[in-house]
Design a protein around this motif. Structure first.
Motif: not given
Length: 327
Positions: A88-98
């Protein structure tokens, strides 16, 4: 919402190198927890340290374990996402806010490890300059310096990410926001400088204590104070040296990697950064060296005492044994 991961980023997130790093660093964290418990019990029961020094060592153990707990949690989340979101390439990354809370926790722990080390060196300096007054102050130097170290550590994350919009996408919460990376580099180099200064200061204190110990050879109370300060300072210095190498390697390698970032494939870059994070080695060094040096000192004293009590010796030999006992 985080952006979708590229092919390189997916390779990074699911690579065996990253997973091996997580397992290794998690094992190191568990070892730190175990050794910290043993070190805590040794310090609690009683040790060669002055009560003020013990307060700072307890504070240092607290920071070490806080950092390792935060990093351990981050590692577990990382490997969990590596397996469960590998398709799931569109779910695996994180935002710096998270990642803000986790990032702040890591910075707080890292700063605390270093500032407590500096506080220990300052406390040793106080013990050397004004030994009589220092003894009367009991725990207060350690309490005051611990509070200062905690306050400085609390402020560090907010200074580094001041006015950062937290709009970046990162592979995981280990990485700083893009806008704050320059301040993060300065922060890492500053911490390395603090530890280097601590080593330099401790070496001077050791030299001064050894010299002044000779001048108080026949003054039992004063010589005991000097000997106590000398042993404590040596242990603090050993810890500072171990932490210096770990922090210096991390800050210098990360700085070099960031300067060469455009020349390194993204997946390789992030994997190298993961392995270059040597702060857990600085963390485990504190309880490990505490246990080793305290036990070594105890064994040496017992050996000398047994030698004195079990041997028939001349007056000169007896005096020589007493000199060895005093160091």
């Amino acid at each position: 919402m985080a952006d979708c991961a590229s092919d390189d980023e997916m390779e990074l997130q699911t690579s065996i190198i990253l997973r091996a790093n997580v397992i290794f660093m998690s094992t190191l964290a568990i070892l730190t927890f175990y050794l910290s418990y043993k070190a805590f019990m040794i310090l609690k029961v009683g040790s060669i340290f002055h009560s003020s020094t013990r307060i700072l060592l307890f504070t240092g153990l607290g920071f070490v374990n806080f950092h390792e707990l935060a990093f351990f949690y981050l590692q577990i989340i990382t490997i969990y996402r590596s397996f469960t979101l590998s398709e799931r390439p569109c779910e695996i990354m994180r935002t710096t806010k998270e990642c803000r809370a986790q990032n702040h926790s890591l910075i707080f722990g890292l700063a605390g490890i270093t500032f407590t080390q500096s506080a220990l060196s300052l406390e040793r300096l106080i013990a050397t300059i004004i030994p009589e007054k220092y003894s009367k102050l009991k725990k207060w130097p350690g309490i005051v310096l611990s509070i200062i170290a905690i306050l400085c550590s609390l402020s560090a994350p907010f200074i580094i990410v001041w006015n950062d919009p937290f709009e970046d996408t990162v592979p995981n919460c280990f990485f700083f926001p893009a806008q704050s990376r320059f301040r993060a580099n300065v922060f890492l180099m500053t911490l390395t400088g603090f530890v280097f200064f601590s080593i330099f200061l401790n070496l001077i204190i050791i030299s001064v204590n050894k010299s002044s110990e000779l001048s108080t050879r026949f003054l039992v109370e004063q010589r005991y104070q000097k000997r106590e300060a000398l042993i404590s300072t040596r242990i603090v210095c050993y810890i500072a040296i171990a932490q210096f190498f770990a922090l210096a390697f991390y800050s210098c390698s990360v700085l070099a990697l960031r300067l060469m970032k455009d020349q390194i494939p993204r997946a390789y870059y992030h994997n190298i950064v993961w392995w270059a994070y040597t702060v857990p080695f600085a963390a485990v060094a504190l309880p490990a060296l505490l246990i080793y040096r305290i036990n070594q000192s105890g064994r040496w004293r017992k050996k000398v005492i047994n030698k004195i009590t079990n041997m028939t010796e001349t007056q000169e030999e007896h005096m020589e044994s007493l000199k060895q006992l005093w160091g």
